[in-house]
Design an enzyme around this catalytic site. Structure first.
Site, PDB file in Angstrom:
ATOM      1  N   GLU A   7       0.960  -1.124  -0.197  1.00 48.83           N
ATOM      2  CA  GLU A   7      -0.122  -0.112   0.010  1.00 48.83           C
ATOM      3  C   GLU A   7       0.904   1.170  -0.115  1.00 48.83           C
ATOM      4  O   GLU A   7       1.770   1.361   0.922  1.00 48.83           O
ATOM      5  CB  GLU A   7      -0.950  -0.123   1.323  1.00 48.83           C
ATOM      6  CG  GLU A   7      -1.957   1.385   1.083  1.00 48.83           C
ATOM      7  CD  GLU A   7      -2.573   1.609   2.592  1.00 48.83           C
ATOM      8  OE1 GLU A   7      -2.458   2.523   3.128  1.00 48.83           O
ATOM      9  OE2 GLU A   7      -3.283   0.844   2.968  1.00 48.83           O
TER      10      GLU A   7
ATOM     11  N   CYS B 246      -3.049   7.270   5.193  1.00 45.63           N
ATOM     12  CA  CYS B 246      -2.930   7.039   3.644  1.00 45.63           C
ATOM     13  C   CYS B 246      -4.229   7.280   2.751  1.00 45.63           C
ATOM     14  O   CYS B 246      -4.074   7.473   1.711  1.00 45.63           O
ATOM     15  CB  CYS B 246      -2.187   5.615   3.429  1.00 45.63           C
ATOM     16  SG  CYS B 246      -0.900   5.407   4.091  1.00 45.63           S
TER      17      CYS B 246
END
Length: 526
Positions: free
Chosen positions: A262, A296
């Site tokens: 990620e 994020c």
């Protein structure tokens, strides 16, 4: 912008003796070589951990592999039982680790609690579904009725986990849980700024019945230890920036190991013209400023139609300015501190660069040293264009740019005009319209009428990024099976696949061709 007075701060439940006990979990050849961990709330030294070396990584990998063989031999239900007990221990001991997360990271406690929810959700899900996903499965054979086929899943062996500082408990252990229940050992390197939360989680896993040594923690510099971890593991899970991710992916490729990542984002929130403005504003505050924007999947771009622009901007500014910034180790604050001077410098640079090129600060825009060394106000910008650094680059802080658009089509086009595609958000009063718009957005997850938690918390569904925002997925079936090697076992009965001895090949081809035409029409044949 309101501030919680410093007198609200209470004595943390975790002290230096507990930190020293956690630190002893890190085995190194030279214990005199250490590095400091900073208390993000105050800038003082919170504790010290060993400064590991590549040789320490190799030794940790060897220890973990020695434990993994017996762990993999245990039935899945026994491995799952460890995760269930871990789930209960995390809930029972949450106050201690909530203090620890706040001290290491600086976030508000309400956002630290999201990590408790995440870890327990993942532990429960993996424990409850592992048997179903990992059991041998029958597959259709080449010759129906004659070929019997099974699909098996074996653990990869040793899984490397390299995690960042922004969610030290969640990212320090949640990605390891499916790998553990799949029968793997773990070699994990938490970020040098936030190692204690991961060590706390490993401590609880062993208390829950995980064999000592199955999870090995190494501490130190990512630049020094990243490649040795890759060279000594069979699979890598990495969470971090896109720039570092490109390097890590290349190194994994050189070592012929698979990886899941990620990476970065420049996430967009779309307010459609039928949205409830009050709900959209409340969602935008959570989307942009949770975890001090160090998330994020948080939003750094908002697109608002002209018909709602004035109302949305007015209410968004009021809601943002009403947020309470706090260094308190309790639930009183709406937003906490940034993690470090480096993050603070990035936010300041983006704001000052935008202002110097004509952007307008509608709320915030100032650091708050009266609260702590790394505090910065939640900030709203308008008038941002592509000459400004904040336009396309991830800030990773409490900073959002708001853009006026003509309508839905322009909002979709502008949201997709990015190298990133991690998590987007759509606000509308029409659920079916929201789903249609979401399906056109180039992002791995899209939340309709929610900021980020709906998709993130739905751990039965895959989560990950498109484009430069990552590789692979966490959560769901894939989140467990990616930590396994699939194996196909096929048993042929009666006659082989291919012309039997003594049978004319041309005649065999005609018979099989006729049979294939029949099979195409039969129900249940794939």
């Amino acid at each position: 912008m309101t501030a919680a007075p410093s007198v609200q701060r209470i004595t943390p439940r975790i002290d230096s003796r507990r930190l020293e006990a956690l630190t002893r979990r890190v085995q190194v050849a030279d214990p005199t070589s250490t590095q400091d961990v900073t208390n993000a709330m105050t800038g003082d030294v919170l504790g010290t951990v060993p400064h590991g070396t590549p040789e320490d990584v190799r030794a940790a990998a060897k220890r973990a592999r020695g434990v993994q063989r017996t762990w993999a031999a245990r039935p899945v239900r026994e491995r799952a039982a460890v995760l269930r007990r871990f789930h209960d221990l995390v809930l029972a001991r949450q106050d201690e680790v909530l203090d620890l997360i706040q001290l290491e990271n600086g976030k508000a406690r309400r956002h630290a609690f999201e990590e408790i929810m995440d870890v327990t959700l993942n532990a429960r899900y993996c424990a409850n579904t592992a048997h179903e996903y990992l059991r041998p499965k029958r597959r259709q054979g080449a010759q129906p009725g004659l070929t019997r086929v099974w699909e098996l899943h074996h653990p990869k062996g040793l899984v490397g986990v390299i995690s960042p500082w922004n969610y030290p408990l969640t990212l320090g252990i949640s990605d390891a849980l499916p790998a553990i229940v799949a029968g793997n050992a773990i070699l994990t390197k938490p970020d040098a700024q936030t190692p204690f939360s991961a060590l706390w989680a490993v401590d609880l896993l062993e208390e829950a019945g995980m064999p000592p040594g199955l999870v090995q923690v190494v501490t130190g510099s990512g630049a020094e230890l990243g490649l040795p971890i890759i060279e000594n593991c069979d699979f890598l899970m990495f969470t971090g920036s896109t720039a570092v991710g490109r390097t890590v992916a290349a190194q994994a490729g050189e070592n012929l190991i698979d990886c899941s990542m990620e990476l970065g984002g420049k996430n967009a929130l779309l307010v459609l013209d039928d949205a409830d403005v009050d709900q959209a504003v409340s969602g935008a505050v959570r989307a942009c400023f949770s975890n001090t924007g160090q998330l994020c999947i948080s939003m750094e771009r908002i697109y608002v139609p002209s018909t709602l622009w004035d109302e949305f901007i007015r209410k968004f500014v009021v809601a943002t300015e009403a947020m309470k910034l706090s260094a308190a180790i309790d639930y009183s604050g709406d937003m906490g501190s940034l993690v470090s001077q480096k993050q603070l410098d990035t936010v300041i640079r983006h704001v000052e660069d935008a202002k110097s090129k004509g952007a307008t600060v509608l709320a915030g825009g100032r650091r708050r040293p009266d609260l702590g060394p790394f505090f910065f106000e939640p900030t709203i910008l308008t008038g941002v264009d592509d000459t400004m650094e904040v336009y396309a680059h991830e800030t990773f802080g409490p900073l959002v740019s708001v853009y006026r658009v003509a309508g839905e089509e322009e909002a979709i086009a502008k949201a997709n005009d990015s190298e990133f595609g991690l998590n987007f958000s759509v606000w509308t009063s029409d659920e079916r319209r929201g789903r249609r718009v979401a399906a056109r957005l180039q992002a791995g997850t899209v939340n309709v009428n929610d900021a980020y938690a709906a998709a993130w918390g739905s751990v039965d569904a895959p989560m990950g990024g498109m484009k430069a925002s990552g590789l692979g997925r966490r959560h769901g079936e894939h989140g467990i099976l990616k930590y396994t090697e699939s194996q196909t076992i096929a048993v042929e009965r009666v006659v082989p696949v291919g012309a039997p001895d003594g049978v004319d090949p041309a005649r065999y081809a005609r018979v099989v061709s006729a049979g294939l035409k029949i099979l195409k029409r039969l129900p249940g044949i794939k």
